[in-house]
Design a protein around this motif. Structure first.
Motif, PDB file in Angstrom:
ATOM      1  N   HIS A 246       0.829  -1.213   0.000  1.00 47.31           N
ATOM      2  CA  HIS A 246       0.000   0.000   0.000  1.00 47.31           C
ATOM      3  C   HIS A 246       0.864   1.263   0.000  1.00 47.31           C
ATOM      4  CE1 HIS A 246      -3.789  -2.041   0.402  1.00 47.31           C
ATOM      5  NE2 HIS A 246      -3.521  -2.563   1.581  1.00 47.31           N
ATOM      6  N   LEU A 248       3.610   1.951  -1.588  1.00 45.53           N
ATOM      7  CA  LEU A 248       3.944   2.358  -2.957  1.00 45.53           C
ATOM      8  C   LEU A 248       2.707   2.923  -3.660  1.00 45.53           C
ATOM      9  CD1 LEU A 248       6.277  -0.604  -3.957  1.00 45.53           C
ATOM     10  CD2 LEU A 248       6.958   1.751  -3.432  1.00 45.53           C
ATOM     11  N   ASP A 249       1.569   2.297  -3.452  1.00 44.84           N
ATOM     12  CA  ASP A 249       0.330   2.826  -4.054  1.00 44.84           C
ATOM     13  C   ASP A 249       0.042   4.242  -3.543  1.00 44.84           C
ATOM     14  OD1 ASP A 249       0.005   0.437  -5.372  1.00 44.84           O
ATOM     15  OD2 ASP A 249      -1.680  -0.263  -4.171  1.00 44.84           O
ATOM     16  N   GLU A 250       0.194   4.452  -2.242  1.00 41.83           N
ATOM     17  CA  GLU A 250      -0.154   5.761  -1.669  1.00 41.83           C
ATOM     18  C   GLU A 250       0.838   6.843  -2.089  1.00 41.83           C
ATOM     19  OE1 GLU A 250      -2.912   6.477  -0.336  1.00 41.83           O
ATOM     20  OE2 GLU A 250      -3.728   4.473   0.012  1.00 41.83           O
ATOM     21  N   TYR A 252       2.228   6.928  -4.957  1.00 42.37           N
ATOM     22  CA  TYR A 252       1.809   7.183  -6.343  1.00 42.37           C
ATOM     23  C   TYR A 252       0.551   8.043  -6.383  1.00 42.37           C
ATOM     24  CZ  TYR A 252       0.234   5.832 -11.090  1.00 42.37           C
ATOM     25  OH  TYR A 252      -0.180   5.811 -12.398  1.00 42.37           O
ATOM     26  N   LEU A 253      -0.359   7.796  -5.449  1.00 39.76           N
ATOM     27  CA  LEU A 253      -1.658   8.484  -5.446  1.00 39.76           C
ATOM     28  C   LEU A 253      -1.642   9.806  -4.672  1.00 39.76           C
ATOM     29  CD1 LEU A 253      -3.865   5.329  -4.736  1.00 39.76           C
ATOM     30  CD2 LEU A 253      -3.686   6.554  -6.922  1.00 39.76           C
TER      31      LEU A 253
ATOM     32  N   LYS C 238      -4.382  -0.533  -7.612  1.00 42.01           N
ATOM     33  CA  LYS C 238      -4.601   0.848  -7.195  1.00 42.01           C
ATOM     34  C   LYS C 238      -3.397   1.715  -7.559  1.00 42.01           C
ATOM     35  CE  LYS C 238      -5.254   2.031  -2.955  1.00 42.01           C
ATOM     36  NZ  LYS C 238      -5.034   1.845  -1.510  1.00 42.01           N
ATOM     37  N   GLY C 239      -2.248   1.073  -7.665  1.00 41.24           N
ATOM     38  CA  GLY C 239      -1.005   1.791  -7.944  1.00 41.24           C
ATOM     39  C   GLY C 239       0.094   0.776  -8.204  1.00 41.24           C
ATOM     40  N   PRO C 240       1.345   1.223  -8.306  1.00 40.11           N
ATOM     41  CA  PRO C 240       2.430   0.315  -8.698  1.00 40.11           C
ATOM     42  C   PRO C 240       2.747  -0.763  -7.667  1.00 40.11           C
ATOM     43  CG  PRO C 240       3.272   2.542  -8.247  1.00 40.11           C
ATOM     44  CD  PRO C 240       1.778   2.632  -8.221  1.00 40.11           C
ATOM     45  N   GLY C 241       2.471  -0.497  -6.382  1.00 35.53           N
ATOM     46  CA  GLY C 241       2.708  -1.526  -5.366  1.00 35.53           C
ATOM     47  C   GLY C 241       1.808  -2.721  -5.586  1.00 35.53           C
ATOM     48  N   SER C 242       0.522  -2.473  -5.770  1.00 34.37           N
ATOM     49  CA  SER C 242      -0.386  -3.606  -5.991  1.00 34.37           C
ATOM     50  C   SER C 242      -0.209  -4.188  -7.392  1.00 34.37           C
ATOM     51  CB  SER C 242      -1.841  -3.229  -5.707  1.00 34.37           C
ATOM     52  OG  SER C 242      -2.177  -1.954  -6.169  1.00 34.37           O
TER      53      SER C 242
END
Lengths: 269, 269, 269
Positions: A246, A248-250, A252-253, C238-242
């Protein structure tokens, strides 16, 4: 401060700076991914033969001494020399600076080479600055306010003298230069259960330093952005495995609204 | 056994032992994260110059020869020497012991240095103990009961002679010392589709060895905890990518109730 | 082409080829996991002393020069020599070939050693083939159709001359040998936000080369499978992590129906 931090992040994403990393073997993948997620362009390379050329295509250099070796030491010296000759900022992460005399000697040498910023936990930073292994000192939970104020005053004096920015990270983060101290309380305790979140903070800081003319603001923005992304990731996570994903996703977001809503920052001086 | 295993895990989490790892380049991140998730404090370092000092701040040493090199070999020797002088347990993971003569020679040398435990698959363990590349031998699916009993008897004799604990892992795991054999059938076949789950078992075993006075119980607890967390992770996973993430979450969340409900262990002797 | 690609994947899964990788420090874990997920058996090793023996148990060799060093260079030479003597295919990933003279010289040397395939982005491939750092050239978004046709014609001529397969990957992928060009438009832009997706393509290509007598079909199947799995992963992410997590799941789950439904491939010649 949230608008300055958002503006710094926007500049980073617009410039997509190339950040050259000489880092430890544990975090090569995760720090490259964090740099990509936040909007930078990572280079990970360590052959002494190509250090000067690699630095010449980068906008900042990150040195992390978490798994040092003699070959890496030679590469680090060449890369820093190139960065200094080319007027590019470099940042030091003195991982475990006091754990062994070998590390302390290596990091002390690097301190003389004028890093634009240094990020570590309180123990690492104080060990590096005093030259001897030491306890925490900046841990707000275990020290009196007087002891904390005395430590911050010492750190600010040394930051001024070294013409650097000190990022002392932990439950509370302090970003210190000769004039200013930012105190940040974003983040989540579970981040300490993921290896290399500190190293990620340092790598990201390289990207922010490449994207701002104010090093203190750049370091503050970097640490704040990681803390905000990290606490959002932790709220969504079942444990440290999902937190790592999460995060890495956060990164990015991460956007203006989230920074505005969540930033927990106080400028002390 | 579930209460002894839960008690060993509780001791680990209370002591948060520092575990020093000299390991292969594929699993540095995942094994450090597994150690954090289960409650230990990982150190990953490999410079010969700092090995003795690093071992002195650790409670156990993990040696994994998955990506050997001459520099690493020098570091391994120094670290083991320090561990032996300081009376600290070290554990060997002879990855691919029979794949090349180079590996077999390296691992055979290490076998002489009195590991407290050795973890590998059946082929690796038998190759190491007999000194020649060999087939599986302990695979319950492909051998008759007689062949299995003969192999276990040989392994127990060697464990006694070497004063070590052998952890032979696979679909069924056997934890063997001179007196006792634990047979564990936790785990899930999809774990074999994630690189380094065996290496994770070994790293975790270092943490359990540091937290118990009974090496056989420590190794048994480690392998059982990983198997239980792994099968829970596999039930929640769509494939090996999500299994790897869930595994860290499940190690972090592992508790007395889960161990009691899921432990599939038999003490054979 | 979807049935040929599915058949090649089925052959890979049936043979579970051992693929030996000498790769960069950033992607050791992720490429080993991708090889496991698609159905191959990865070996990651780099000691010059064991290269010939390790190649002898593998069916293909993958050379990735992303983090080169002098020791790795020695290992690469020994491994390639063994592969050639044993008649096994090897594949080159010239990461950042033009970034520094050191890299360009290393990769140019390797080009002479007859790789069965070369995978890179357009800049890397053109730099390698022309011997000088160069712009993209095969980027369909930024070139006219005439420029693209001219570049493809040049690449095909060089592929014929070198008796190799060129995989030029990006938003559009081109798989080129002396007779055929496949144009693939699977994949998703977010894959570029995960470090090492190109390296994963190369590692997988080693496994496909080991499983087919038609190198062009093998490389085409590999790039198509990664693109299809990647776009499915991106839709769920959701982003690059997922995305990184889902990618391994989707490689594992990839089946005939998904390939048939999603393959976006055109054979140009």
């Amino acid at each position: 401060m949230h608008s300055e931090i958002s503006a710094t992040l926007a500049a980073l994403r617009q410039q997509q700076p190339v950040v050259h990393n000489i880092t430890n073997l544990v975090v090569t993948n995760t720090t490259a991914n964090a740099l990509l997620a936040i909007g930078a362009s990572p280079v990970m390379a360590h052959a002494p033969e190509e250090m000067a050329d690699m630095v010449s295509i980068a906008s900042a250099l990150v040195i992390n001494t978490g798994t040092p070796s003699e070959t890496q030491r030679a590469a680090i010296r060449k890369a820093i020399q190139a960065a200094r000759e080319q007027g590019k900022p470099w940042i030091l992460d003195p991982v475990g600076a006091g754990a062994t005399p070998y590390r302390l000697q290596l990091n002390t040498e690097l301190l003389d080479l004028k890093p634009a910023a240094i990020r570590g936990n309180a123990s690492e930073i104080l060990t590096l600055l005093t030259g001897k292994p030491t306890g925490r000192g900046v841990d707000t939970d275990s020290s009196s306010d007087d002891a904390l104020n005395e430590t911050l005053s010492y750190l600010q004096q040394r930051a001024a003298q070294l013409n650097t920015v000190l990022a002392v990270t932990g439950a509370t983060d302090y970003i210190i230069d000769g004039q200013r101290i930012a105190k940040i309380t974003n983040g989540h305790p579970m981040m300490a259960k993921v290896t290399g979140t500190g190293c990620t903070a340092t790598a990201m800081t390289g990207a922010f330093l490449a994207s701002s003319n104010d090093p203190w603001l750049a370091v503050t923005a970097s640490i704040a952005c990681l803390g905000i992304a990290g606490e959002k990731a932790a709220f969504a996570a079942k444990g440290p495995g999902s937190l790592q994903m999460h995060l890495l996703d956060e990164l990015y977001l991460l956007d203006v609204e989230t920074i505005q809503a969540r930033l927990s920052l106080e400028v002390l001086i």
